[in-house]
Design a protein around this motif. Sequence first.
Motif, PDB file in Angstrom:
ATOM      1  N   ASN A   1       0.714  -1.232  -0.011  1.00  0.00           N
ATOM      2  CA  ASN A   1      -0.002   0.098   0.142  1.00  0.00           C
ATOM      3  C   ASN A   1       0.948   1.281  -0.187  1.00  0.00           C
ATOM      4  O   ASN A   1       2.033   1.295   0.260  1.00  0.00           O
ATOM      5  CB  ASN A   1      -0.871   0.153   1.207  1.00  0.00           C
ATOM      6  N   ALA A   2       0.358   2.356  -0.259  1.00  0.00           N
ATOM      7  CA  ALA A   2       1.418   3.607  -0.311  1.00  0.00           C
ATOM      8  C   ALA A   2       1.235   3.869   1.092  1.00  0.00           C
ATOM      9  O   ALA A   2       0.648   3.467   2.083  1.00  0.00           O
ATOM     10  CB  ALA A   2       0.341   4.617  -1.084  1.00  0.00           C
ATOM     11  N   VAL A   3       2.534   4.614   1.279  1.00  0.00           N
ATOM     12  CA  VAL A   3       2.978   5.073   2.582  1.00  0.00           C
ATOM     13  C   VAL A   3       3.352   6.557   2.619  1.00  0.00           C
ATOM     14  O   VAL A   3       3.275   7.106   1.589  1.00  0.00           O
ATOM     15  CB  VAL A   3       4.425   4.298   3.201  1.00  0.00           C
ATOM     16  N   THR A   4       2.850   7.027   3.836  1.00  0.00           N
ATOM     17  CA  THR A   4       3.021   8.650   3.907  1.00  0.00           C
ATOM     18  C   THR A   4       4.399   8.632   4.749  1.00  0.00           C
ATOM     19  O   THR A   4       4.675   7.966   5.755  1.00  0.00           O
ATOM     20  CB  THR A   4       1.875   9.002   4.597  1.00  0.00           C
ATOM     21  N   ALA A   5       5.333   9.763   4.375  1.00  0.00           N
ATOM     22  CA  ALA A   5       6.308  10.147   5.360  1.00  0.00           C
ATOM     23  C   ALA A   5       5.982   9.830   6.798  1.00  0.00           C
ATOM     24  O   ALA A   5       5.127  10.459   7.341  1.00  0.00           O
ATOM     25  CB  ALA A   5       6.825  11.350   4.880  1.00  0.00           C
ATOM     26  N   GLY A   6       6.791   9.163   7.342  1.00  0.00           N
ATOM     27  CA  GLY A   6       6.997   9.011   8.781  1.00  0.00           C
ATOM     28  C   GLY A   6       6.310   7.658   9.189  1.00  0.00           C
ATOM     29  O   GLY A   6       6.045   7.133  10.506  1.00  0.00           O
TER      30      GLY A   6
END
Length: 121
Positions: free
Chosen positions: A98-103
């Motif tokens: 899945n896409a990840v978000t910074a952090g």
Amino acid sequence: MSVGFSTAAANAALDTQGSSYSWIKLHVGDPGGAGTANAATETTRKQATWASASAASKATSADLVWTGVAGTEDFTHFSLWTASTAGTFGGSGTITANAVTAGDTFTIPAGSLTLTLPVAA
């Protein structure tokens, strides 16, 4: 006519591959022939622990965890390396993620990263 490895030869090759190229790097597209294309913003390589090859397949035996990933992106590929930095490229493959978000924390669960070779029937 069937082509491929014998199961024993495939297992031996995979065990050598896993022990020689144990560092995993993430990519956002095909890593290419040198393993350097489409590198993820997250540059940390994680060392994989592998179970012994069986039936021409080899899987990780522990989770691979990236904590606090560096960028917002979608990891689609991985590459195998001999070292945590620099080193020699040993191969690549795809991952479903899945896409990840910074952090975020990104985990590839144990058994979910596999290496396989074709076996002659």
